[in-house]
Motif scaffolding. Structure first.
Motif, mmCIF file in Angstrom:
data_model
loop_
_atom_site.group_PDB
_atom_site.id
_atom_site.type_symbol
_atom_site.label_atom_id
_atom_site.label_comp_id
_atom_site.label_asym_id
_atom_site.label_seq_id
_atom_site.Cartn_x
_atom_site.Cartn_y
_atom_site.Cartn_z
ATOM 1 N N CYS A 245 0.826 -1.209 0.000
ATOM 2 C CA CYS A 245 0.000 0.000 0.000
ATOM 3 C C CYS A 245 0.865 1.266 0.000
ATOM 4 O O CYS A 245 0.487 2.290 -0.578
ATOM 5 C CB CYS A 245 -0.945 -0.009 1.199
ATOM 6 S SG CYS A 245 -2.344 -1.132 0.989
ATOM 7 N N ALA A 246 2.014 1.199 0.653
ATOM 8 C CA ALA A 246 2.936 2.340 0.628
ATOM 9 C C ALA A 246 3.400 2.608 -0.808
ATOM 10 O O ALA A 246 3.465 3.764 -1.256
ATOM 11 C CB ALA A 246 4.128 2.066 1.533
ATOM 12 N N ASP A 261 -7.093 1.969 -4.903
ATOM 13 C CA ASP A 261 -6.111 2.800 -4.205
ATOM 14 C C ASP A 261 -5.755 2.196 -2.843
ATOM 15 O O ASP A 261 -6.405 1.269 -2.353
ATOM 16 C CB ASP A 261 -6.573 4.253 -4.089
ATOM 17 C CG ASP A 261 -7.808 4.430 -3.223
ATOM 18 O OD1 ASP A 261 -7.980 3.675 -2.241
ATOM 19 O OD2 ASP A 261 -8.614 5.341 -3.514
ATOM 20 N N ALA A 262 -4.717 2.735 -2.237
ATOM 21 C CA ALA A 262 -4.167 2.167 -1.003
ATOM 22 C C ALA A 262 -5.166 2.219 0.151
ATOM 23 O O ALA A 262 -5.256 1.290 0.955
ATOM 24 C CB ALA A 262 -2.884 2.894 -0.625
ATOM 25 N N THR A 263 -5.932 3.305 0.237
ATOM 26 C CA THR A 263 -6.913 3.432 1.322
ATOM 27 C C THR A 263 -7.965 2.333 1.228
ATOM 28 O O THR A 263 -8.317 1.697 2.222
ATOM 29 C CB THR A 263 -7.591 4.815 1.273
ATOM 30 O OG1 THR A 263 -6.589 5.833 1.432
ATOM 31 C CG2 THR A 263 -8.636 4.949 2.361
ATOM 32 N N ALA A 264 -8.469 2.104 0.027
ATOM 33 C CA ALA A 264 -9.500 1.083 -0.182
ATOM 34 C C ALA A 264 -8.962 -0.314 0.140
ATOM 35 O O ALA A 264 -9.649 -1.137 0.761
ATOM 36 C CB ALA A 264 -10.013 1.135 -1.613
ATOM 37 N N ILE A 265 -7.734 -0.591 -0.292
ATOM 38 C CA ILE A 265 -7.128 -1.905 -0.024
ATOM 39 C C ILE A 265 -6.964 -2.110 1.475
ATOM 40 O O ILE A 265 -7.299 -3.168 2.020
ATOM 41 C CB ILE A 265 -5.766 -2.036 -0.738
ATOM 42 C CG1 ILE A 265 -5.960 -2.006 -2.257
ATOM 43 C CG2 ILE A 265 -5.058 -3.335 -0.333
ATOM 44 C CD1 ILE A 265 -4.664 -1.889 -3.037
ATOM 45 N N GLU A 432 -17.257 -10.927 3.345
ATOM 46 C CA GLU A 432 -16.072 -10.086 3.246
ATOM 47 C C GLU A 432 -15.958 -9.515 1.840
ATOM 48 O O GLU A 432 -16.635 -9.960 0.909
ATOM 49 C CB GLU A 432 -14.798 -10.852 3.618
ATOM 50 C CG GLU A 432 -14.442 -12.002 2.717
ATOM 51 C CD GLU A 432 -13.137 -12.663 3.136
ATOM 52 O OE1 GLU A 432 -12.148 -11.939 3.331
ATOM 53 O OE2 GLU A 432 -13.118 -13.899 3.259
ATOM 54 N N VAL A 433 -15.060 -8.537 1.691
ATOM 55 C CA VAL A 433 -14.827 -7.892 0.405
ATOM 56 C C VAL A 433 -13.339 -7.996 0.106
ATOM 57 O O VAL A 433 -12.505 -7.511 0.880
ATOM 58 C CB VAL A 433 -15.273 -6.415 0.423
ATOM 59 C CG1 VAL A 433 -15.119 -5.799 -0.960
ATOM 60 C CG2 VAL A 433 -16.718 -6.295 0.904
ATOM 61 N N ASN A 434 -12.996 -8.637 -1.004
ATOM 62 C CA ASN A 434 -11.611 -8.932 -1.361
ATOM 63 C C ASN A 434 -11.110 -7.925 -2.389
ATOM 64 O O ASN A 434 -11.733 -7.736 -3.436
ATOM 65 C CB ASN A 434 -11.538 -10.356 -1.923
ATOM 66 C CG ASN A 434 -10.128 -10.877 -2.036
ATOM 67 O OD1 ASN A 434 -9.223 -10.150 -2.391
ATOM 68 N ND2 ASN A 434 -9.954 -12.154 -1.742
ATOM 69 N N SER A 435 -9.975 -7.305 -2.117
ATOM 70 C CA SER A 435 -9.438 -6.290 -3.025
ATOM 71 C C SER A 435 -8.584 -6.877 -4.153
ATOM 72 O O SER A 435 -8.267 -6.176 -5.112
ATOM 73 C CB SER A 435 -8.596 -5.277 -2.242
ATOM 74 O OG SER A 435 -7.499 -5.923 -1.605
#
Length: 467
Positions: A245-246, A261-265, A432-435
């Motif tokens: 994510c970074a 995006d990183a926030t969503a993941i 659950e929701v998988n990214s």
């Protein structure tokens, strides 16, 4: 018939090998390798994106095919009239309802019409199978030889097809992951290249960053700088979520479009946070409890409706770290054992009526593009994960299930998501929701080119961004 007469009839038949190169001219397939299988009654042809439509009062079907095995860069669009729909049992024993078309085949010097069923044969060794109905009274098979009527190979076959059309505006797209050989990663690379884009696989572990307000950069091991990138597709393993994510945020700071995006993941990977976000949006899910102290165990069990119940490790993934506790005593033992190890856990309501079945809904850009039903291999098993031996099949969502899947992906902020839903007596409940949802099962079950739909979503977003 006398022996002499029988021998004369046999001498008129076409002798072929156990595999042959054939042509299907009406489908614009000049060269396709077929497996000759007298053990199969029906002939079959690889097809995906299968869509039925009406033309002049008759049912027709349009579909796409990758005519060369293990090559998805070459695709052909086909169309034919449907003559039947038939239940066909595959070699693994699964029955499937298939469209049947009638089309000419050319093999050697002969041309005749055959019935062909359409199915996704990605997992099979050949794009086409020629069954005994197509060979009856016409062919003799010599199983000890191959390719008696046309010498060719995959390279020759490639040259017989029109090269893939280049995109009007080719993009440089990074696939950010850890393993280039995984099915999903290979499919995304192939789909992007088939649409004329430059696909760059980047191992997230080999990235390092220059965090600067004036010139943020991402370097690869060896010192090369990633530049002029239009989009990035993060496919991050759970173990590398923080660093991945970074890197994804660094791409974003460089003005690169991130499919997720990183926030969503981060939100989707945090099981507790993701459930809290779903709850805030009024999205139904199994009743879930979370506590810090073993002293709260009894009330926690009562909170979710008592045993049987599910105990989940917050850090568990893909069904690992998930336990079904069938009695109150077993639940107390499991919860307290995890707590003694200072492991964070969720205690969750067990949906009995689901019976080891769930739905995986694949959402891209706010639309459900494919859904599969996942069934546990063992009828006593409560998990339906494909990698644990679960079986998949095509399923049609109810409007409520579709609405729930779209809302769940939106709640996480994900452009691409695999939303897992349980069918309960009170309606759909999100597990659950998988990214980074896998593509193999969903593409096999639906026959759709899901990877290409992901690339199309990127094209749409980057184009809108540039206007």
């Amino acid at each position: 018939m006398t022996n002499a007469g029988s021998a004369q009839e046999s001498s008129k038949k076409l002798i072929i090998g156990c595999e042959e190169w054939v042509e299907l001219p009406d489908l614009q397939l000049p060269l396709i390798k077929a497996r000759i299988d007298s053990g199969a009654k029906t002939s079959s042809l690889h097809a995906y994106n299968i869509q039925a439509f009406e033309l002049d009062g008759q049912t027709h079907v349009r579909f796409d095919i990758h005519p060369i095995q293990k090559n998805r860069r070459i695709a052909q669009h086909c169309q034919a009239k449907v003559i039947d729909q038939r239940a066909v049992k595959s070699s693994n024993g699964v029955s499937e309802n298939r469209f049947v078309i009638l089309t000419p085949i050319i093999l050697g010097e002969q041309r005749w019409e055959i019935e062909v069923t359409l199915t996704n044969r990605d997992a099979m060794g050949y794009r086409m199978l020629l069954g005994r109905e197509a060979m009856s009274d016409r062919i003799l098979v010599d199983p000890s030889v191959s390719f008696l009527h046309r010498e060719a190979d995959d390279e020759i076959a490639k040259r017989s097809y029109t090269p893939p059309t280049k995109a009007k505006s080719a993009l440089r797209i990074v696939l950010l992951a850890s393993n280039a050989t995984l099915y999903s990663n290979r499919r995304i690379i192939e789909a992007g290249e088939a649409r004329g884009h430059e696909m760059i696989f980047v191992n997230v572990r080999e990235c390092y960053m220059n965090v600067s307000h004036s010139k943020p950069e991402i370097h690869l091991r060896g010192g090369n700088v990633l530049s002029n990138i239009d989009a990035v597709i993060p496919r991050l393993r759970p173990a590398i979520t923080f660093y991945g994510c970074a890197v994804t945020r660094q791409f974003h700071s460089m003005g690169v479009y991130c499919l997720n995006d990183a926030t969503a993941i981060t939100q989707s990977r945090d099981k507790l946070l993701s459930l809290q976000l779903l709850s805030a949006k009024g999205i139904s899910m199994p009743v879930t409890g979370f506590a810090n102290s073993p002293q709260d165990t009894k009330d926690l069990i009562k909170m979710v409706g008592g045993a049987p119940l599910i105990v989940k490790l917050l850090e568990g993934t893909q069904g690992v770290g998930v336990v079904l506790a069938e009695t109150t005593k077993a639940a107390e033992s499991v919860i307290n054992a995890f707590k003694s190890l200072k492991a964070d856990i969720l205690v969750q309501e067990y949906i009995k009526e689901a019976k080891g079945v769930d739905l995986r809904c694949f959402v891209i850009d706010g639309k459900v593009v494919g859904t599969m039903l996942r069934r546990a291999a063992d009828p006593d098993e409560f998990r339906a994960n494909v990698h644990l031996g679960g079986q998949v099949s095509l399923v049609k969502l109810t409007p409520d299930e579709k609405k729930t899947a779209i809302a769940a992906a939106k709640a996480m902020g994900l452009q691409v998501a695999g939303v897992d839903i349980l069918q309960s007596s009170t309606g759909p409940k999100v597990l659950e929701v998988n990214s980074s949802p896998g593509l193999e099962g969903i593409e096999a079950a639906t026959g759709k080119d899901i990877a290409a739909l992901m690339i199309e979503a990127i094209e749409k977003k980057v184009q809108a961004k540039s206007q």
